[in-house]
Design a protein around this motif. Sequence first.
Motif, PDB file in Angstrom:
ATOM      1  N   PHE A 167       0.962  -1.065  -0.052  1.00  0.00           N
ATOM      2  CA  PHE A 167      -0.071  -0.100  -0.274  1.00  0.00           C
ATOM      3  C   PHE A 167       0.634   1.415  -0.347  1.00  0.00           C
ATOM      4  O   PHE A 167       1.140   2.138  -0.605  1.00  0.00           O
ATOM      5  N   ALA A 168       1.632   1.018   0.810  1.00  0.00           N
ATOM      6  CA  ALA A 168       2.793   2.587   1.200  1.00  0.00           C
ATOM      7  C   ALA A 168       2.742   3.155  -0.586  1.00  0.00           C
ATOM      8  O   ALA A 168       3.764   3.791  -0.885  1.00  0.00           O
ATOM      9  N   PHE A 169       4.122   1.686  -0.907  1.00  0.00           N
ATOM     10  CA  PHE A 169       3.878   1.686  -2.637  1.00  0.00           C
ATOM     11  C   PHE A 169       3.384   2.064  -3.731  1.00  0.00           C
ATOM     12  O   PHE A 169       3.682   3.270  -3.952  1.00  0.00           O
ATOM     13  N   GLU A 170       2.302   1.745  -3.514  1.00  0.00           N
ATOM     14  CA  GLU A 170       0.973   2.116  -4.180  1.00  0.00           C
ATOM     15  C   GLU A 170       1.063   3.860  -3.769  1.00  0.00           C
ATOM     16  O   GLU A 170       0.627   4.300  -5.516  1.00  0.00           O
ATOM     17  N   GLU A 171       0.741   4.306  -3.069  1.00  0.00           N
ATOM     18  CA  GLU A 171       0.163   5.242  -2.598  1.00  0.00           C
ATOM     19  C   GLU A 171       1.303   6.382  -3.182  1.00  0.00           C
ATOM     20  O   GLU A 171       1.011   7.587  -3.765  1.00  0.00           O
ATOM     21  N   SER A 172       2.839   5.987  -3.023  1.00  0.00           N
ATOM     22  CA  SER A 172       3.767   6.832  -3.893  1.00  0.00           C
ATOM     23  C   SER A 172       4.027   6.953  -5.153  1.00  0.00           C
ATOM     24  O   SER A 172       4.313   7.817  -6.282  1.00  0.00           O
ATOM     25  N   VAL A 173       3.842   5.905  -5.988  1.00  0.00           N
ATOM     26  CA  VAL A 173       3.464   5.639  -7.527  1.00  0.00           C
ATOM     27  C   VAL A 173       2.435   6.635  -7.936  1.00  0.00           C
ATOM     28  O   VAL A 173       2.282   7.012  -8.299  1.00  0.00           O
ATOM     29  N   LEU A 174       0.794   6.432  -6.526  1.00  0.00           N
ATOM     30  CA  LEU A 174       0.017   7.550  -7.267  1.00  0.00           C
ATOM     31  C   LEU A 174       0.177   8.856  -7.473  1.00  0.00           C
ATOM     32  O   LEU A 174      -0.542   9.334  -8.216  1.00  0.00           O
ATOM     33  N   ALA A 175       0.366   9.722  -6.319  1.00  0.00           N
ATOM     34  CA  ALA A 175       1.195  10.551  -6.015  1.00  0.00           C
ATOM     35  C   ALA A 175       2.538  11.458  -7.352  1.00  0.00           C
ATOM     36  O   ALA A 175       1.658  11.867  -8.105  1.00  0.00           O
ATOM     37  N   GLU A 176       3.237  10.076  -7.364  1.00  0.00           N
ATOM     38  CA  GLU A 176       3.971  10.845  -8.274  1.00  0.00           C
ATOM     39  C   GLU A 176       3.143  10.200 -10.413  1.00  0.00           C
ATOM     40  O   GLU A 176       3.493  11.882 -11.249  1.00  0.00           O
ATOM     41  N   THR A 177       2.591   9.794 -10.573  1.00  0.00           N
ATOM     42  CA  THR A 177       1.062   9.636 -11.758  1.00  0.00           C
ATOM     43  C   THR A 177      -0.236  10.828 -11.490  1.00  0.00           C
ATOM     44  O   THR A 177       0.523  11.483 -12.632  1.00  0.00           O
ATOM     45  N   PHE A 178      -0.653  11.205 -10.436  1.00  0.00           N
ATOM     46  CA  PHE A 178      -1.625  11.781 -10.960  1.00  0.00           C
ATOM     47  C   PHE A 178      -1.200  13.272 -10.846  1.00  0.00           C
ATOM     48  O   PHE A 178      -1.643  14.613 -11.198  1.00  0.00           O
ATOM     49  N   GLY A 179      -0.315  13.381  -9.446  1.00  0.00           N
ATOM     50  CA  GLY A 179       0.657  14.904  -8.813  1.00  0.00           C
ATOM     51  C   GLY A 179      -0.896  15.923  -8.543  1.00  0.00           C
ATOM     52  O   GLY A 179      -1.403  15.053  -7.421  1.00  0.00           O
ATOM     53  N   GLU A 180      -0.657  17.374  -8.957  1.00  0.00           N
ATOM     54  CA  GLU A 180      -1.457  17.881  -7.995  1.00  0.00           C
ATOM     55  C   GLU A 180      -2.416  18.443  -9.073  1.00  0.00           C
ATOM     56  O   GLU A 180      -3.040  18.482 -10.338  1.00  0.00           O
ATOM     57  N   PRO A 181      -3.595  18.266  -8.080  1.00  0.00           N
ATOM     58  CA  PRO A 181      -4.818  18.651  -8.766  1.00  0.00           C
ATOM     59  C   PRO A 181      -5.259  20.460  -9.713  1.00  0.00           C
ATOM     60  O   PRO A 181      -4.222  20.643  -9.331  1.00  0.00           O
ATOM     61  N   PRO A 182      -5.910  20.369 -10.781  1.00  0.00           N
ATOM     62  CA  PRO A 182      -5.932  21.178 -11.335  1.00  0.00           C
ATOM     63  C   PRO A 182      -6.271  22.456 -10.856  1.00  0.00           C
ATOM     64  O   PRO A 182      -5.511  23.498 -11.754  1.00  0.00           O
ATOM     65  N   THR A 183      -6.652  23.152 -10.490  1.00  0.00           N
ATOM     66  CA  THR A 183      -7.646  24.161  -9.921  1.00  0.00           C
ATOM     67  C   THR A 183      -8.097  23.349  -8.428  1.00  0.00           C
ATOM     68  O   THR A 183      -8.931  22.747  -7.938  1.00  0.00           O
ATOM     69  N   LEU A 184      -7.342  24.779  -7.859  1.00  0.00           N
ATOM     70  CA  LEU A 184      -7.628  25.217  -6.127  1.00  0.00           C
ATOM     71  C   LEU A 184      -8.544  26.033  -6.068  1.00  0.00           C
ATOM     72  O   LEU A 184      -8.516  27.261  -6.320  1.00  0.00           O
ATOM     73  N   VAL A 185     -10.266  26.223  -5.770  1.00  0.00           N
ATOM     74  CA  VAL A 185     -10.547  27.291  -5.233  1.00  0.00           C
ATOM     75  C   VAL A 185     -10.833  26.579  -3.700  1.00  0.00           C
ATOM     76  O   VAL A 185     -11.219  25.930  -2.726  1.00  0.00           O
TER      77      VAL A 185
END
Length: 273
Positions: free
Chosen positions: A40-58
């Motif tokens: 799970f920890a490895f998956e979480e790191s892959v997801l964060a790297e793949t998806f990055g930050e959300p496109p628009t923050l309000v």
Amino acid sequence: MQRLPDWRLPPGVPRGAWDYTQLRSIADDYDAYHADNPLFAFEESVLAETFGEPPTLVGGVSSSGVIADLGCGSGRALLPLVRRGWRGLAIDLSDAMLDVVRAKADAESLPVECVCANLVEMTPDLVADESADHAMCLFSTLGMIRGREHRLTALRHMRRILKPDGKLVLHVHNFWFNLRDPGGPWWALRSLAKGAVGKGGYETGDKTYPYRGVPNFFLHVFRERELRRDLCEANLKVLRWLSLDVARRHALPRPWLFPSLRTNGWIIVCQKE
């Protein structure tokens, strides 16, 4: 548990998978049971790297960035992304699992929408076309679907809900890794032989075994060529193919060295074509 006769089971859902999703006890102690799972920890790191930050923050909340978790379980992979600003779309066949996700999201006022659906029947009236920026289908959820045509249907739905250039992260198990288990070589030979005959709809890689109180839990384990073919037919372009080490703690070192025998499974990053 809702008990259905076999003839009423949803498409692609075998008896063992249905019973697993309907047991509230599975959902209630899911996080505790898997608390020490190194994957799970490895998956979480892959997801964060793949998806990055959300496109628009309000106001600290994403106004347009949606991550869909297909077979979300307790939300253990989705909620960390929602805390970073994404909106969550939690999809699962288990109402009990979705109850856990709702409770967690409500406790933190996180923007998560829950949808109870069979991934094979994830029609546009349940999840609209191009409604997710990115998606994930983890912990071998794809392998819980019985029948290649049903798995292809699920993959096509996953592609359908993605926005253009959206990414999909998958996790599956490796068929040949079973050779390392006691009796594994004989199981692999029988599976190859039964799959060649195809009697009763059996496909090479189909397994049933006792798991968490379910006597006939179903899982399909993949050969690499098979999975690459399915992704190609679903019009999903492979961007990264990560082989997992024996303990699923990280990517396999020296992946060129006997990968079929050393790889526990794969995390694959795909993109909508």
